[in-house]
Design a protein around this motif. Sequence first.
Motif, mmCIF file in Angstrom:
data_model
loop_
_atom_site.group_PDB
_atom_site.id
_atom_site.type_symbol
_atom_site.label_atom_id
_atom_site.label_comp_id
_atom_site.label_asym_id
_atom_site.label_seq_id
_atom_site.Cartn_x
_atom_site.Cartn_y
_atom_site.Cartn_z
ATOM 1 N N PRO A 99 0.752 -1.357 -0.140
ATOM 2 C CA PRO A 99 0.023 0.203 -0.025
ATOM 3 C C PRO A 99 0.836 1.188 0.134
ATOM 4 C CG PRO A 99 -0.942 -1.465 1.450
ATOM 5 C CD PRO A 99 0.448 -2.360 1.078
ATOM 6 N N SER A 100 1.919 1.141 0.818
ATOM 7 C CA SER A 100 2.792 2.439 0.823
ATOM 8 C C SER A 100 3.347 2.702 -0.541
ATOM 9 C CB SER A 100 3.990 2.227 1.735
ATOM 10 O OG SER A 100 4.797 1.167 1.457
ATOM 11 N N GLU A 101 3.708 1.747 -1.322
ATOM 12 C CA GLU A 101 4.447 1.793 -2.703
ATOM 13 C C GLU A 101 3.165 2.551 -3.677
ATOM 14 O OE1 GLU A 101 5.835 -0.913 -6.179
ATOM 15 O OE2 GLU A 101 5.726 -1.862 -4.247
ATOM 16 N N LEU A 102 1.847 1.999 -3.538
ATOM 17 C CA LEU A 102 0.909 2.445 -4.154
ATOM 18 C C LEU A 102 0.557 4.092 -4.066
ATOM 19 C CD1 LEU A 102 -1.701 -0.378 -3.962
ATOM 20 C CD2 LEU A 102 -0.273 0.389 -6.067
ATOM 21 N N LEU A 155 -9.042 -6.792 -6.412
ATOM 22 C CA LEU A 155 -7.857 -6.780 -5.982
ATOM 23 C C LEU A 155 -8.072 -7.550 -4.680
ATOM 24 C CD1 LEU A 155 -7.584 -4.578 -3.361
ATOM 25 C CD2 LEU A 155 -6.831 -2.970 -5.261
ATOM 26 N N THR A 156 -6.906 -8.119 -4.357
ATOM 27 C CA THR A 156 -6.846 -8.703 -2.861
ATOM 28 C C THR A 156 -5.688 -8.288 -2.057
ATOM 29 O OG1 THR A 156 -5.370 -10.530 -3.909
ATOM 30 C CG2 THR A 156 -7.831 -10.804 -3.906
ATOM 31 N N ARG A 157 -5.832 -8.260 -0.673
ATOM 32 C CA ARG A 157 -4.672 -7.947 0.057
ATOM 33 C C ARG A 157 -4.573 -9.170 1.232
ATOM 34 N NH1 ARG A 157 -7.199 -2.155 2.178
ATOM 35 N NH2 ARG A 157 -9.241 -3.271 1.964
ATOM 36 N N SER A 158 -3.251 -9.268 1.126
ATOM 37 C CA SER A 158 -2.894 -10.558 2.003
ATOM 38 C C SER A 158 -1.513 -10.433 2.908
ATOM 39 C CB SER A 158 -2.750 -11.771 1.046
ATOM 40 O OG SER A 158 -1.430 -11.684 0.361
ATOM 41 N N PRO A 159 -1.474 -10.940 3.795
ATOM 42 C CA PRO A 159 -0.046 -10.454 4.396
ATOM 43 C C PRO A 159 0.884 -11.026 3.832
ATOM 44 C CG PRO A 159 -1.761 -12.058 5.806
ATOM 45 C CD PRO A 159 -2.128 -11.992 4.381
ATOM 46 N N ASP A 160 2.120 -10.191 3.802
ATOM 47 C CA ASP A 160 3.348 -10.393 3.337
ATOM 48 C C ASP A 160 3.877 -11.663 3.913
ATOM 49 O OD1 ASP A 160 6.268 -10.309 2.612
ATOM 50 O OD2 ASP A 160 5.867 -8.216 2.185
ATOM 51 N N ARG A 184 3.614 -8.214 9.369
ATOM 52 C CA ARG A 184 3.132 -6.630 9.527
ATOM 53 C C ARG A 184 2.781 -6.022 8.176
ATOM 54 N NH1 ARG A 184 8.543 -4.932 12.636
ATOM 55 N NH2 ARG A 184 9.117 -6.137 10.900
ATOM 56 N N LYS A 185 3.152 -6.438 7.244
ATOM 57 C CA LYS A 185 2.970 -5.786 5.956
ATOM 58 C C LYS A 185 2.003 -6.527 5.110
ATOM 59 C CE LYS A 185 7.655 -4.076 5.721
ATOM 60 N NZ LYS A 185 8.927 -4.207 4.942
ATOM 61 N N VAL A 186 1.577 -5.859 4.111
ATOM 62 C CA VAL A 186 0.306 -6.142 3.232
ATOM 63 C C VAL A 186 0.880 -6.398 1.883
ATOM 64 C CG1 VAL A 186 -1.892 -5.600 2.376
ATOM 65 C CG2 VAL A 186 -1.557 -5.502 4.897
#
Length: 163
Positions: A56-59, A83-88, A93-95
Amino acid sequence: MSRENPDRLRERLGVESQAHQSAVDALDDAAAACLGVNRTDLRCLEYLMQRETAAPSELGSALGLTTGSVTAMLDRLERLGYLTRSPDPTDRRKVVVRVTPDATRRGRDIYGPIAEEGARSIAASYTADELELIIGFLTGSRELYERHLDRVRGMPQAGRRVR
């Protein structure tokens, strides 16, 4: 070799470049409407389709958005099934954000025929040296716009007071 005045050619290049930009802008408006998204959402999907995944921070950095705006955008696009969001997997702690196969298919339905026709009827008509020249022009033009983006974003907006 052209016998036309170089200044006139540069002027024509500027006019055609602006007309090209307007045509792309109009098509992107229609694509966004077709997908039921706004232009920023469309740019987000394009960014993800080019890179497959992003944080998300990159976006936010790529699109010039605040953290809150990114969250709202991702919520909208996730609700639409784009889109989907998933844990890194390397840092919980990242998505990680990814486009869905449906978003990819819909993007290909809209832009695929344009890319195919352009490759077949336009790009195929140029030599390798001419293509290198065109790529150089487009790269230089893009870099010019990118160099001025922060400057323009920092300018006062019409109707808003500058503190």
